[in-house]
Design a protein around this motif. Sequence first.
Motif, PDB file in Angstrom:
ATOM      1  N   PHE A   1     -10.805  10.979   5.381  1.00  0.00           N
ATOM      2  CA  PHE A   1     -12.192  11.406   5.300  1.00  0.00           C
ATOM      3  C   PHE A   1     -13.180  10.282   5.008  1.00  0.00           C
ATOM      4  N   PHE A   2     -12.718   9.230   4.358  1.00  0.00           N
ATOM      5  CA  PHE A   2     -13.584   8.116   3.965  1.00  0.00           C
ATOM      6  C   PHE A   2     -12.985   6.793   4.409  1.00  0.00           C
ATOM      7  N   PRO A   3     -12.755   6.598   5.702  1.00  0.00           N
ATOM      8  CA  PRO A   3     -12.072   5.395   6.164  1.00  0.00           C
ATOM      9  C   PRO A   3     -12.833   4.106   5.914  1.00  0.00           C
ATOM     10  N   SER A   4     -14.125   4.166   5.717  1.00  0.00           N
ATOM     11  CA  SER A   4     -14.888   2.947   5.492  1.00  0.00           C
ATOM     12  C   SER A   4     -14.663   2.377   4.100  1.00  0.00           C
ATOM     13  N   ARG A   5     -14.225   3.197   3.174  1.00  0.00           N
ATOM     14  CA  ARG A   5     -13.953   2.721   1.819  1.00  0.00           C
ATOM     15  C   ARG A   5     -12.772   1.777   1.841  1.00  0.00           C
ATOM     16  N   GLY A   6     -12.897   0.689   1.138  1.00  0.00           N
ATOM     17  CA  GLY A   6     -11.786  -0.246   0.990  1.00  0.00           C
ATOM     18  C   GLY A   6     -11.635  -1.182   2.158  1.00  0.00           C
ATOM     19  N   LYS A   7     -12.551  -1.158   3.128  1.00  0.00           N
ATOM     20  CA  LYS A   7     -12.425  -2.065   4.278  1.00  0.00           C
ATOM     21  C   LYS A   7     -13.218  -3.310   4.036  1.00  0.00           C
TER      22      LYS A   7
ATOM     23  N   TRP B   1      -1.722   7.214   2.976  1.00  0.00           N
ATOM     24  CA  TRP B   1      -1.081   8.517   2.852  1.00  0.00           C
ATOM     25  C   TRP B   1      -1.916   9.485   2.017  1.00  0.00           C
ATOM     26  N   GLY B   2      -3.221   9.347   2.082  1.00  0.00           N
ATOM     27  CA  GLY B   2      -4.093  10.221   1.316  1.00  0.00           C
ATOM     28  C   GLY B   2      -5.271  10.679   2.152  1.00  0.00           C
ATOM     29  N   LEU B   3      -5.924  11.713   1.665  1.00  0.00           N
ATOM     30  CA  LEU B   3      -7.073  12.252   2.376  1.00  0.00           C
ATOM     31  C   LEU B   3      -8.286  11.332   2.287  1.00  0.00           C
ATOM     32  N   ASP B   4      -8.333  10.467   1.285  1.00  0.00           N
ATOM     33  CA  ASP B   4      -9.426   9.491   1.224  1.00  0.00           C
ATOM     34  C   ASP B   4      -9.432   8.625   2.477  1.00  0.00           C
ATOM     35  N   GLY B   5      -8.263   8.203   2.935  1.00  0.00           N
ATOM     36  CA  GLY B   5      -8.161   7.386   4.132  1.00  0.00           C
ATOM     37  C   GLY B   5      -8.602   8.121   5.389  1.00  0.00           C
TER      38      GLY B   5
ATOM     39  N   VAL C   1      -7.541  -0.156  -6.865  1.00  0.00           N
ATOM     40  CA  VAL C   1      -7.110  -0.509  -5.508  1.00  0.00           C
ATOM     41  C   VAL C   1      -7.375   0.587  -4.481  1.00  0.00           C
ATOM     42  N   GLN C   2      -8.085   1.626  -4.864  1.00  0.00           N
ATOM     43  CA  GLN C   2      -8.362   2.728  -3.942  1.00  0.00           C
ATOM     44  C   GLN C   2      -7.075   3.259  -3.311  1.00  0.00           C
ATOM     45  N   ALA C   3      -6.199   3.714  -4.157  1.00  0.00           N
ATOM     46  CA  ALA C   3      -4.860   4.114  -3.729  1.00  0.00           C
ATOM     47  C   ALA C   3      -4.845   5.318  -2.793  1.00  0.00           C
ATOM     48  N   GLY C   4      -5.934   6.042  -2.669  1.00  0.00           N
ATOM     49  CA  GLY C   4      -5.962   7.203  -1.782  1.00  0.00           C
ATOM     50  C   GLY C   4      -6.121   6.861  -0.311  1.00  0.00           C
ATOM     51  N   GLN C   5      -6.275   5.589   0.014  1.00  0.00           N
ATOM     52  CA  GLN C   5      -6.454   5.185   1.412  1.00  0.00           C
ATOM     53  C   GLN C   5      -5.157   5.300   2.208  1.00  0.00           C
TER      54      GLN C   5
ATOM     55  N   HIS D   1       0.822  -1.209   0.000  1.00  0.00           N
ATOM     56  CA  HIS D   1       0.000   0.000   0.000  1.00  0.00           C
ATOM     57  C   HIS D   1       0.857   1.260   0.000  1.00  0.00           C
ATOM     58  N   ARG D   2       1.945   1.205   0.734  1.00  0.00           N
ATOM     59  CA  ARG D   2       2.842   2.367   0.773  1.00  0.00           C
ATOM     60  C   ARG D   2       3.482   2.614  -0.588  1.00  0.00           C
ATOM     61  N   TRP D   3       3.893   1.538  -1.267  1.00  0.00           N
ATOM     62  CA  TRP D   3       4.490   1.690  -2.593  1.00  0.00           C
ATOM     63  C   TRP D   3       3.466   2.203  -3.599  1.00  0.00           C
TER      64      TRP D   3
END
Length: 161
Positions: A155-161, A149-153, A143-147, A5-7
């Motif tokens: 503001f929208f933590p439920s996405r991608g779980k 190191w991004g603001l998606d993670g 892969v929802q790459a904004g989760q 995820h970091r890469w």
Amino acid sequence: MSTAHRWLAVLRIFLGLLFLESGTHKLSWGDLQAGLPIPTVSQGWREALPKRLLEFAEKNPIGWYRAFLYHAAIPNSRLFAALVAWGELLLGLSLVLGLFARTGAFAGFFLAGNYFLANSWMGPCQRNLDLLLLVVLLALGCVQAGQCWGLDGKFFPSRGK
């Protein structure tokens, strides 16, 4: 977050910086001393795009795309210059910040798809670069790459779980 995820976040941010630089280059930022400038499409980009579109259209083997360039893009080149400049700038911001990164990646996929259709016939180097860009943007969107190191993670933590 895992190492993978970091890469992906590093890849997302790097690609975002490339689009941010490209979009910023196509915009004119006005006089900074007159207050906050409102960016507009630079005159050089507005003048260069019709010539570039004509070059893309002249020998393009994809008939429907050549027709699109001749009948839609070239006559409306000022609009397309603005769409490309602002699209690249907003895509870059989306990827760098990781905000609406999935939407940004899919919008970038559409943009890169147009680049591919316009100039892939001009040589293998350009075709391969555009294909790589398409694959990376598709992967970032899937892969929802904004989760990470991004603001998606944030503001929208439920996405991608």
